[in-house]
Design a protein around this motif. Structure first.
Motif, PDB file in Angstrom:
ATOM      1  N   MET A   1       0.640  -1.225  -0.091  1.00 35.44           N
ATOM      2  CA  MET A   1       0.230   0.197  -0.079  1.00 35.44           C
ATOM      3  C   MET A   1       1.068   1.426   0.005  1.00 35.44           C
ATOM      4  N   GLY A   2       0.565   2.331  -0.721  1.00 34.11           N
ATOM      5  CA  GLY A   2       1.347   3.804  -0.485  1.00 34.11           C
ATOM      6  C   GLY A   2      -0.123   4.311  -0.266  1.00 34.11           C
ATOM      7  N   VAL A   3       0.982   5.564   0.718  1.00 35.65           N
ATOM      8  CA  VAL A   3       0.037   6.823   0.493  1.00 35.65           C
ATOM      9  C   VAL A   3       0.736   7.675   0.234  1.00 35.65           C
ATOM     10  N   ALA A   4      -0.349   8.758  -0.551  1.00 37.39           N
ATOM     11  CA  ALA A   4       0.049  10.062  -0.821  1.00 37.39           C
ATOM     12  C   ALA A   4      -0.892  11.134  -0.551  1.00 37.39           C
ATOM     13  N   LEU A   5       0.223  12.623  -0.038  1.00 35.99           N
ATOM     14  CA  LEU A   5      -0.702  13.591   0.087  1.00 35.99           C
ATOM     15  C   LEU A   5      -1.221  14.827  -1.079  1.00 35.99           C
ATOM     16  N   VAL A   6      -2.088  15.419  -0.591  1.00 31.84           N
ATOM     17  CA  VAL A   6      -1.826  17.025  -1.832  1.00 31.84           C
ATOM     18  C   VAL A   6      -1.722  17.885  -1.216  1.00 31.84           C
ATOM     19  N   LEU A   7      -0.816  18.873  -0.927  1.00 27.72           N
ATOM     20  CA  LEU A   7      -1.136  20.055  -0.143  1.00 27.72           C
ATOM     21  C   LEU A   7      -1.260  21.495  -1.185  1.00 27.72           C
ATOM     22  N   ARG A   8      -2.053  21.872  -0.211  1.00 26.96           N
ATOM     23  CA  ARG A   8      -1.690  23.202  -0.220  1.00 26.96           C
ATOM     24  C   ARG A   8      -0.514  24.637  -0.089  1.00 26.96           C
ATOM     25  N   ASP A  36      -2.543  26.619  -8.571  1.00 19.60           N
ATOM     26  CA  ASP A  36      -4.007  27.187  -7.307  1.00 19.60           C
ATOM     27  C   ASP A  36      -2.523  27.318  -5.945  1.00 19.60           C
ATOM     28  N   GLY A  37      -1.424  26.823  -5.914  1.00 27.19           N
ATOM     29  CA  GLY A  37      -0.718  25.958  -5.653  1.00 27.19           C
ATOM     30  C   GLY A  37      -0.353  24.800  -4.545  1.00 27.19           C
ATOM     31  N   HIS A  38      -1.703  24.058  -5.036  1.00 26.84           N
ATOM     32  CA  HIS A  38      -2.186  22.663  -4.420  1.00 26.84           C
ATOM     33  C   HIS A  38      -0.639  21.765  -5.144  1.00 26.84           C
ATOM     34  N   CYS A  39      -0.198  20.963  -4.806  1.00 24.57           N
ATOM     35  CA  CYS A  39       0.701  19.714  -5.309  1.00 24.57           C
ATOM     36  C   CYS A  39       0.790  18.259  -4.579  1.00 24.57           C
ATOM     37  N   TYR A  40       0.292  17.456  -5.473  1.00 23.35           N
ATOM     38  CA  TYR A  40       0.697  15.967  -5.482  1.00 23.35           C
ATOM     39  C   TYR A  40       2.029  15.652  -4.692  1.00 23.35           C
ATOM     40  N   HIS A  81      -4.437  19.565   2.839  1.00 16.67           N
ATOM     41  CA  HIS A  81      -6.121  19.094   1.046  1.00 16.67           C
ATOM     42  C   HIS A  81      -6.553  17.978   1.373  1.00 16.67           C
ATOM     43  N   LYS A  82      -5.537  16.981   1.329  1.00 22.04           N
ATOM     44  CA  LYS A  82      -5.797  15.876   1.121  1.00 22.04           C
ATOM     45  C   LYS A  82      -4.854  14.641   1.336  1.00 22.04           C
ATOM     46  N   ILE A  83      -5.433  12.671   2.065  1.00 24.55           N
ATOM     47  CA  ILE A  83      -4.379  11.835   1.783  1.00 24.55           C
ATOM     48  C   ILE A  83      -4.688  11.167   1.596  1.00 24.55           C
ATOM     49  N   LEU A  84      -4.368  10.582   0.610  1.00 22.13           N
ATOM     50  CA  LEU A  84      -4.720   9.162   0.044  1.00 22.13           C
ATOM     51  C   LEU A  84      -4.063   8.075   0.315  1.00 22.13           C
TER      52      LEU A  84
END
Ligand SMILES: Cc1cc2nc3c(=O)[nH]c(=O)nc-3n(C[C@H](O)[C@H](O)[C@H](O)COP(=O)(O)OP(=O)(O)OC[C@H]3O[C@@H](n4cnc5c(N)ncnc54)[C@H](O)[C@@H]3O)c2cc1C
Length: 127
Positions: A1-8, A36-40, A81-84
């Motif tokens: 499994m893996g975790v990624a993030l969306v940050l602003r 809009d400054g968001h970043c995966y 912003h989000k945890i994937l």
């Protein structure tokens, strides 16, 4: 499994895709700028015999630490912003599973671990 993030990211969001060299059997740290400054920001990799649909705090912590140290100090001040959470399906012998099953019409194309996109089947109908 893996975790990624969306940050602003406030301040200097990365303007280009960045990926660090691979860590031992895992993927490197990478950042993919959105609008809009968001970043995966990705990604962790953890081998588990059972499904794990929720992210571990340790995984998020490790990823944020690595991304802040290796990509941008501005990530420390970013908004989360989000945890994937996703899977990197892997077979016991690490070879992919490709082909038809004993059930008519059911095929398997999986077990590709980290190379999912590169090894995904291409439809015959597409040109
Ligand atoms: C954070 C992260 C980053 C990644 N980055 C990359 C990358 O940069 N490059 C790359 O090539 N690969 C990458 N991968 C790997 C890639 O995503 C996987 O290898 C690929 O998605 C595997 O495809 P799959 O179809 O085998 O499995 P999955 O994509 O996991 O698809 C399985 C599907 O089956 C469904 N399902 C499960 N159980 C059932 C059930 N009982 N009934 C019905 N449906 C069910 C699930 O909901 C899911 O939709 C990454 C993975 C993660 C987690």
């Amino acid at each position: 499994m893996g975790v990624a993030l969306v940050l602003r990211v406030r301040g200097h969001a990365p303007s280009k895709v960045f990926r660090s060299p691979l860590r031992g059997l895992a993927c490197g740290v990478y950042a993919v700028p959105y609008d809009d400054g968001h970043c995966y920001v990705g990604a962790t990799s953890q081998i588990s015999l059972s499904e794990a649909p929720l992210p571990r705090v340790q995984a998020v912590h490790d990823l944020l630490t690595a991304a802040t140290e290796q990509v941008s100090l501005d990530f420390a001040q970013a908004e989360l912003h989000k945890i994937l959470v996703g899977y990197r399906p892997t077979t016991m012998d690490t070879f992919p599973l490709l082909g038809r099953t004993s059930l008519d019409g059911i095929w398997i194309a999986s077990g590709t671990k980290r190379d999912g996109f590169h090894l995904s089947p291409r439809s015959r109908t597409s040109s």
